[in-house]
Design a protein around this motif. Sequence first.
Motif, short mmCIF file in Angstrom:
data_model
loop_
_atom_site.label_atom_id
_atom_site.label_comp_id
_atom_site.label_asym_id
_atom_site.label_seq_id
_atom_site.Cartn_x
_atom_site.Cartn_y
_atom_site.Cartn_z
N LEU A 239 0.81 -1.21 0.00
CA LEU A 239 0.00 0.00 0.00
C LEU A 239 0.85 1.27 0.00
CD1 LEU A 239 -2.84 -0.98 2.50
CD2 LEU A 239 -2.95 -0.87 0.00
N VAL A 240 2.11 1.12 0.36
CA VAL A 240 3.04 2.26 0.47
C VAL A 240 4.38 1.80 -0.05
CG1 VAL A 240 4.32 3.63 2.18
CG2 VAL A 240 1.88 3.31 2.44
N ARG A 241 5.15 2.74 -0.60
CA ARG A 241 6.50 2.38 -1.00
C ARG A 241 7.50 3.40 -0.47
NH1 ARG A 241 7.65 3.36 -7.35
NH2 ARG A 241 7.32 5.59 -7.39
N GLU A 242 8.70 2.92 -0.26
CA GLU A 242 9.80 3.80 0.15
C GLU A 242 10.37 4.46 -1.10
OE1 GLU A 242 11.58 1.48 4.05
OE2 GLU A 242 12.66 1.36 2.16
N VAL A 243 10.75 5.71 -0.94
CA VAL A 243 11.34 6.46 -2.04
C VAL A 243 12.66 7.03 -1.52
CG1 VAL A 243 11.04 8.37 -3.64
CG2 VAL A 243 9.05 7.06 -2.91
N LEU A 244 13.75 6.65 -2.17
CA LEU A 244 15.08 7.12 -1.79
C LEU A 244 15.58 8.08 -2.85
CD1 LEU A 244 16.42 3.60 -0.79
CD2 LEU A 244 15.47 5.34 0.73
N LEU A 245 15.45 9.37 -2.58
CA LEU A 245 15.81 10.38 -3.57
C LEU A 245 17.05 11.17 -3.17
CD1 LEU A 245 12.22 11.70 -4.28
CD2 LEU A 245 13.56 10.14 -5.68
N GLU A 246 17.46 11.04 -1.93
CA GLU A 246 18.65 11.74 -1.44
C GLU A 246 19.32 10.87 -0.39
OE1 GLU A 246 17.15 15.23 1.02
OE2 GLU A 246 15.29 14.41 0.20
N ALA A 247 20.61 11.01 -0.27
CA ALA A 247 21.38 10.16 0.65
C ALA A 247 20.89 10.33 2.09
CB ALA A 247 22.85 10.50 0.55
N GLY A 248 20.63 9.21 2.73
CA GLY A 248 20.29 9.21 4.15
C GLY A 248 18.87 9.60 4.49
#
Length: 144
Positions: A72-81
Amino acid sequence: MVSKAVAGQIRDRMKAEGLRITPQRFAVYNSLLSRTDHPTVDQILDTINEEIPIASKASVYSALNILREVGLVREVLLEAGVTRYDANVSSHHHFVCQGCGAIADIPWDALSDRLDLSKIPASLHATSYEVTVKGFCGDCRQNP
């Protein structure tokens, strides 16, 4: 305040995934569904505790992990940390403004036809991809 119709839709989605509906899970999912800014855990926590403090950072992390596990939700990694979260789980890309940090979704088909995955080394097997486009939003471009 969420309308009865929206609350019912949220409950139906969570039940369809076999989730027990806790006030924290409901509040986290509702917060994400009403946002397009890809918030962090701290931003979600601040939002859901504005009216009535019902969640801790640990309960927000727990709710996000469960919502992510069922899709239902996803993680989004757009910047370090920094991990951000998105209730839009359909395939799409992202635009990140280098001026103000705003994040916007880019429709999948806006870029997917132009990528040539055949140039990836044969030893690598791609299963999915996401493109992050960086630049300046309209406001930052107008007011440097």
